[in-house]
Design an enzyme around this catalytic site. Structure first.
Site, PDB file in Angstrom:
ATOM      1  N   ASN A   1       0.647  -1.571   0.111  1.00 28.02           N
ATOM      2  CA  ASN A   1       0.232   0.277  -0.180  1.00 28.02           C
ATOM      3  C   ASN A   1       0.797   1.010   0.068  1.00 28.02           C
ATOM      4  O   ASN A   1       0.633   2.479  -0.622  1.00 28.02           O
ATOM      5  CB  ASN A   1      -0.874   0.003   1.552  1.00 28.02           C
ATOM      6  CG  ASN A   1      -0.405  -0.652   2.368  1.00 28.02           C
ATOM      7  OD1 ASN A   1       0.126  -1.717   2.415  1.00 28.02           O
ATOM      8  ND2 ASN A   1      -0.341   0.234   3.847  1.00 28.02           N
TER       9      ASN A   1
ATOM     10  N   GLN B   1      -4.970  -3.816  -2.201  1.00 32.06           N
ATOM     11  CA  GLN B   1      -4.499  -2.643  -3.073  1.00 32.06           C
ATOM     12  C   GLN B   1      -4.548  -3.333  -4.238  1.00 32.06           C
ATOM     13  O   GLN B   1      -4.397  -2.043  -5.654  1.00 32.06           O
ATOM     14  CB  GLN B   1      -3.151  -2.158  -2.961  1.00 32.06           C
ATOM     15  CG  GLN B   1      -2.446  -1.933  -1.377  1.00 32.06           C
ATOM     16  CD  GLN B   1      -3.743  -0.078  -1.691  1.00 32.06           C
ATOM     17  OE1 GLN B   1      -3.437   0.614  -2.919  1.00 32.06           O
ATOM     18  NE2 GLN B   1      -3.418   0.575  -0.455  1.00 32.06           N
TER      19      GLN B   1
ATOM     20  N   GLY C   1     -13.666  -1.824  -0.056  1.00 35.13           N
ATOM     21  CA  GLY C   1     -14.553  -1.619  -0.840  1.00 35.13           C
ATOM     22  C   GLY C   1     -14.241  -0.124  -1.449  1.00 35.13           C
ATOM     23  O   GLY C   1     -13.727   0.717  -2.744  1.00 35.13           O
ATOM     24  N   HIS C   2     -13.563   0.511  -0.207  1.00 43.25           N
ATOM     25  CA  HIS C   2     -13.165   1.903  -0.697  1.00 43.25           C
ATOM     26  C   HIS C   2     -11.819   1.633  -1.590  1.00 43.25           C
ATOM     27  O   HIS C   2     -11.212   2.898  -1.935  1.00 43.25           O
ATOM     28  CB  HIS C   2     -12.604   3.021   0.807  1.00 43.25           C
ATOM     29  CG  HIS C   2     -12.042   2.201   1.648  1.00 43.25           C
ATOM     30  ND1 HIS C   2     -10.733   3.114   1.725  1.00 43.25           N
ATOM     31  CD2 HIS C   2     -11.868   1.424   2.076  1.00 43.25           C
ATOM     32  CE1 HIS C   2      -9.843   2.745   2.537  1.00 43.25           C
ATOM     33  NE2 HIS C   2     -10.857   1.324   3.521  1.00 43.25           N
TER      34      HIS C   2
ATOM     35  N   CYS D   1      -3.620   4.408   8.201  1.00 43.07           N
ATOM     36  CA  CYS D   1      -3.881   3.943   9.850  1.00 43.07           C
ATOM     37  C   CYS D   1      -2.659   4.504  10.245  1.00 43.07           C
ATOM     38  O   CYS D   1      -2.399   4.380  11.157  1.00 43.07           O
ATOM     39  CB  CYS D   1      -4.139   2.391   9.407  1.00 43.07           C
ATOM     40  SG  CYS D   1      -5.401   2.185   9.014  1.00 43.07           S
TER      41      CYS D   1
HETATM   42  N1  PLP Z   1      -4.748  -3.995   3.258  1.00 44.34           N
HETATM   43  C1  PLP Z   1      -4.151  -3.045   3.232  1.00 44.34           C
HETATM   44  C2  PLP Z   1      -3.193  -3.469   1.742  1.00 44.34           C
HETATM   45  C3  PLP Z   1      -4.656  -1.444   2.948  1.00 44.34           C
HETATM   46  O1  PLP Z   1      -4.126  -1.101   2.151  1.00 44.34           O
HETATM   47  C4  PLP Z   1      -5.602  -1.406   3.769  1.00 44.34           C
HETATM   48  C5  PLP Z   1      -6.263  -0.033   3.487  1.00 44.34           C
HETATM   49  O2  PLP Z   1      -5.765   1.084   3.348  1.00 44.34           O
HETATM   50  C6  PLP Z   1      -6.164  -2.762   4.417  1.00 44.34           C
HETATM   51  C7  PLP Z   1      -5.833  -3.513   4.729  1.00 44.34           C
HETATM   52  C8  PLP Z   1      -7.421  -2.124   5.527  1.00 44.34           C
HETATM   53  O3  PLP Z   1      -8.278  -2.026   4.741  1.00 44.34           O
HETATM   54  P1  PLP Z   1      -9.831  -1.410   4.887  1.00 44.34           P
HETATM   55  O4  PLP Z   1      -9.333  -0.282   5.984  1.00 44.34           O
HETATM   56  O5  PLP Z   1     -10.568  -1.733   4.567  1.00 44.34           O
HETATM   57  O6  PLP Z   1      -9.665  -2.111   6.640  1.00 44.34           O
END
Ligand code: PLP
Length: 365
Positions: free
Chosen positions: A129, A157, A178-179, A303
């Protein structure tokens, strides 16, 4: 999605037709989500997000082999996997974090040498990501095929950006969110290959055939289905139009700004991602200044933003200390335009210059 908030707001688990009929639309959405990775509809489990999909996969794999106490993952996973793995260490599991090289490429020998009879799950992301670097999931899946481990991939991703075919790639579980493909936030899915041992993470009602309790988020499920359908029809744009925009942005930045460099394997990346380091400046300061011009970029993953720790991904890649704090990521999509790229290119050199003028360490060459 709108009719499912306003007109068809029944509960799909109800006996009455007002609610019960909604099942049909959920089934249609499931088919569309399955199609984008060439899965069967019944192999798709709807979840609340990518994090839940990742957590579900790892916990399920562990519960299905309770005597095994070893997990393999990488040093560059998203916190949804990384922090779960660290949490499991406290619960008595042994975790191997496979390293990457300076270009963010996975050390495959290290991975294969780490496998033991005690390994229950291997969780390796499809694409990173922060850098967009793509891991060789197909190759890894071929090696793991006969190893009696569950192979999970966090493809949050990758889905909708690069072609994925679970009939060709032998993963047992795959997470998507989804996003990342223009569906709403707060909806995700987990692909579970037919025949894979599975143990629910959320225990409750009989929804999702007993694999996840909880009343379905109907409108978002419909949105995810539609987004997958649209993303599948635009996959070629990702590889051509989006990649062209990203490449223009990247090459011009490198050309016009001294002390800038790209992080990650440039030959094997998602088409819309670029992670660029600017020596001797703070990434957070760049982001704030870009924001003043209405330009939205990020550093690390959403995050981890808000923490002043440098990115664990860039540290794992050995990015030098003078650059690791000054790294930012642009993520482009099919909705970005050439004009927007030119606008960033017009603004960013001045921003970096202003910040460097404040830095006691930078001497303009
Ligand atoms: N895994 C990856 C590689 C991500 O980029 C993300 C979110 O940015 C996630 C997991 C987590 O997804 P969510 O925000 O839908 O919990």
């Amino acid at each position: 999605m709108l009719p499912y908030f306003v007109d068809f707001y029944g509960n799909p688990s109800s006996m009455h037709t007002f609610g019960g009929n909604i099942k049909h639309y959920i089934r249609k959405a499931r088919e569309k989500v399955a199609k984008i990775i060439n899965a069967e509809p019944e192999e798709i489990l709807f979840t609340s997000c990518g994090t839940e999909s990742d957590n579900t996969a790892i916990i399920s794999a562990m519960k299905s082999a309770p005597k095994k106490k070893h997990i393999i993952t990488t040093r560059v996973e998203h916190p949804a996997v990384k922090n779960m793995a660290e949490h499991l260490i406290k619960e008595g599991m042994r975790v191997t974090f496979v390293p990457v090289d300076n270009n963010g490429r996975l050390d495959l020998d290290y991975l294969y040498d780490s496998l033991t009879d005690d390994t229950s799950v291997v969780s390796i992301m499809w694409a990173n990501n922060e850098t967009g670097v793509i891991f060789p999931i197909e190759e890894i899946s071929d090696v793991l095929k006969d190893k009696n481990v569950i192979f999970h991939t966090d493809a949050v991703q990758a889905v909708g950006k690069v072609p994925i075919d679970v009939k060709k790639v032998n993963v047992d579980m795959l997470s998507l969110s989804g996003h990342k493909l223009h569906a709403p936030k707060g909806i995700g899915a987990l692909y579970i290959r037919r025949g894979t041992r599975f143990s629910p993470f959320m225990v409750g009602g009989h929804q999702e055939k007993g694999r996840r309790g909880g009343t379905e988020n109907v409108a978002s499920i419909i949105g995810l289905g539609k987004a997958c359908e649209l993303a599948a029809s635009h996959l070629e744009d990702e590889g051509s139009k989006v990649k062209k925009l990203r490449d223009r942005l990247e090459t011009q930045i490198l050309k016009s700004i001294p002390g800038s460099s790209v992080n990650g394997d440039i030959n094997n990346r998602l088409p819309g991602t670029t992670n660029i380091s600017f020596e001797y400046v703070e990434g957070e300061a760049i982001l704030l200044m870009l924001n003043e011009y209405g330009i939205c970029a990020s550093s690390g993953s959403a995050c981890t933003s808000g923490s002043l720790e440098p990115s664990h991904v860039l540290r794992a890649m050995g990015v030098p200390y003078t650059s690791v704090h000054g790294s930012i990521r642009f993520s482009l999509s099919r909705y970005n335009t050439e004009d927007e790229i030119e606008y960033i290119l017009e603004k960013i050199p001045g921003i970096i210059k202003r910040l460097r003028n404040m830095s006691p360490f930078w001497q303009d060459k």
